[in-house]
Design an enzyme around this catalytic site. Structure first.
Site, PDB file in Angstrom:
ATOM      1  N   GLU A   1       0.885  -1.170   0.000  1.00 13.61           N
ATOM      2  CA  GLU A   1       0.000   0.000   0.000  1.00 13.61           C
ATOM      3  C   GLU A   1       0.916   1.210   0.000  1.00 13.61           C
ATOM      4  O   GLU A   1       1.570   1.499   0.996  1.00 13.61           O
ATOM      5  CB  GLU A   1      -0.928  -0.020   1.219  1.00 13.61           C
ATOM      6  CG  GLU A   1      -2.071   0.985   1.121  1.00 13.61           C
ATOM      7  CD  GLU A   1      -1.765   2.308   1.786  1.00 13.61           C
ATOM      8  OE1 GLU A   1      -1.371   3.253   1.051  1.00 13.61           O
ATOM      9  OE2 GLU A   1      -1.905   2.407   3.009  1.00 13.61           O
TER      10      GLU A   1
ATOM     11  N   CYS B   1      -1.764   8.977   3.115  1.00 14.43           N
ATOM     12  CA  CYS B   1      -1.742   8.511   1.723  1.00 14.43           C
ATOM     13  C   CYS B   1      -3.080   8.762   1.042  1.00 14.43           C
ATOM     14  O   CYS B   1      -3.127   9.057  -0.149  1.00 14.43           O
ATOM     15  CB  CYS B   1      -1.416   7.014   1.676  1.00 14.43           C
ATOM     16  SG  CYS B   1       0.223   6.587   2.274  1.00 14.43           S
TER      17      CYS B   1
END
Length: 459
Positions: free
Chosen positions: A227, A261
């Site tokens: 990720e 993020c």
């Protein structure tokens, strides 16, 4: 391992790094424990996970204060992060049996055929500092409950969080080797991955780190989940509720002081509502309080490190030199600590840093577009594909546009977020694989096909 409080620049007590001998012993312990841990009943593993959730709830402030002290997270957000970790423990404690149940598949009339979900062994987790508890628990809760053991290599500026997470599992009653924190630098990661006792790798971090870890895992033929970064679009269409979009957009950009993020980073606004949105957005941005992260009234704390603050500032300055217009913010605060104000830049050139790169701080790039097709084009004009958000009063329109966005998730009339019930992950340079939900617990299991032939069929 040296630590600095980013709000005060005070040096915290260092935490000793593990030696090569200690790393070797930890991997040995992980392997040995796995042999018995995998044989524990799922109901036993679920009860222990529920106990971990209880431990987090009972000592929320203890754990939240460690995160605030080490990486500057506002205390109210740190408390919410610990509570979310308890939620993911609850979720898998309740749902793991259904997620891991045998999947019966019809085949021949006289055969029983099914897929069983079995653990694979020790899994290395390489985790970041920005959500120092949540990023770990969204890996650990499903992976450990599936019967794996875990080894955590946490970010170098949050070793106290790493030790605290290990303590959560100890207090919950887990055997010592089920979850261990390795206090080591990044230079140790490749060697650990290359150890043939490691059976899987997961990383949340930068694109650069993802390439390194993913490449090492690939060479060892290990299953991996990455990720990575994101530059999420936040699309405001001509029929959107502008005031709500501006209010939620402000939160979407500045959560965790902008260090996320899945934060909204590129605001793509239909020209019909552009001026109204920008005005409302700036008003919301300028209303945020910046200061002491231990104060519950603080909205924006410091950036986690000085070099990170400097990087954000340089991206903004390069964008302004390329033709962007500074609407608010744009300079580090002249005070103790690594504080950067929420910043809005309009007229952003698409090839500037704020148009092309991930900006890991509280800075928003705003674009004007003439129609929804252009909005989709701008949204997809990125090497990243983690999340996205679309704002419109027409839900059918929003759903159809969501299908056209190249990302791992899209939210209509909501900010992008992770939820234990939903799969989470990205595409393109934002990584691969999925965490959370049923998808996440199956990331590190052997989906084994079993065929049981009836004796009658042999006659």
């Amino acid at each position: 391992m040296e630590r600095v409080n980013p709000a005060t620049e005070a040096v915290l007590d260092p935490i000793d790094e593990h030696t090569d001998t200690a790393i070797e012993a930890a991997i040995d312990r992980s392997v040995d424990t796995y042999e018995t841990w995998r044989d524990r009943s799922l109901s036993q593993r679920r009860r222990l996970l529920a106990a971990a959730g209880d431990e987090l709830r009972e000592n929320t402030m203890e754990y939240a204060e460690i995160a605030t002290r080490e990486m500057g997270k506002p205390i109210t957000e740190a408390i919410a992060e610990i509570e979310k970790c308890a939620w993911v423990c609850d979720h898998y404690a309740e749902q793991a049996d259904s997620y891991l149940a045998d999947e019966v598949i019809r085949s021949e009339p006289h055969a029983k055929t099914f897929v069983s979900h079995e653990p694979i062994g020790p899994v290395l987790a390489v985790m970041p500092w920005n959500y120092p508890f949540w990023q770990v628990f969204r890996f650990a809760a499903p992976a450990l409950t599936a019967g794996n053991t875990g080894l955590l290599k946490h970010a170098s500026n949050v070793p106290g969080c790493a030790k605290a997470i290990e303590r959560v599992f100890e207090r919950a009653g887990y055997p010592r080797g089920v979850f261990q924190s390795l206090i080591v630098g990044s230079d140790a990661i490749e060697g650990i991955i290359e150890d043939d006792r490691i059976r899987g790798v997961t990383l949340t971090g930068s694109e650069r780190a993802g390439r390194a870890v993913g490449g090492a895992a690939g060479r060892e033929l290990l299953p991996s989940v990455l990720e990575l970064g994101g530059s999420d679009p936040f699309i405001v269409l001509d029929d959107a509720d502008v005031e709500t979009a501006a209010r939620v957009g402000t939160r979407a950009r500045t959560l965790n002081s902008g260090q996320s993020c899945i934060a909204a980073k590129r605001f793509i606004v239909h020209e019909a509502v552009y001026d109204a949105f920008v005005d409302a957005f700036i008003t919301e941005i300028e209303s945020l309080s910046i200061g002491d992260p231990t104060d519950e009234s603080t909205d924006i704390g410091p950036q986690a490190r000085k070099d990170l603050m400097d990087d954000v500032h340089e991206q903004i300055q390069q964008t302004l030199r390329a033709g962007g217009t500074l609407e608010t913010g744009g300079e580090p605060l002249d005070r103790e600590g690594y504080f950067y104000p929420p910043t809005v830049v309009t007229d952003v050139p698409h090839d500037s840093p704020m148009g092309r790169e991930e900006v890991f701080g509280p800075a928003a790039a705003v674009f004007s577009v003439p129609d929804e097709d252009t909005a989709v084009e701008v949204a997809n004009d990125s090497t990243y594909g983690l999340g996205g958000s679309i704002w419109t009063e027409d839900l059918d329109r929003g759903e159809q546009l969501a299908r056209r966005i190249e990302s791992g998730c899209v939210f209509v009339n909501e900010l992008t977020k992770s939820d234990p019930r939903l799969p989470f992950g990205g595409v393109k340079q934002s990584g691969y694989g999925r965490e959370l939900s049923e998808h996440g617990i199956k990331s590190f299991v052997n989906e084994k096909t079993v065929w049981v032939q009836s004796a009658d069929a042999q006659e």
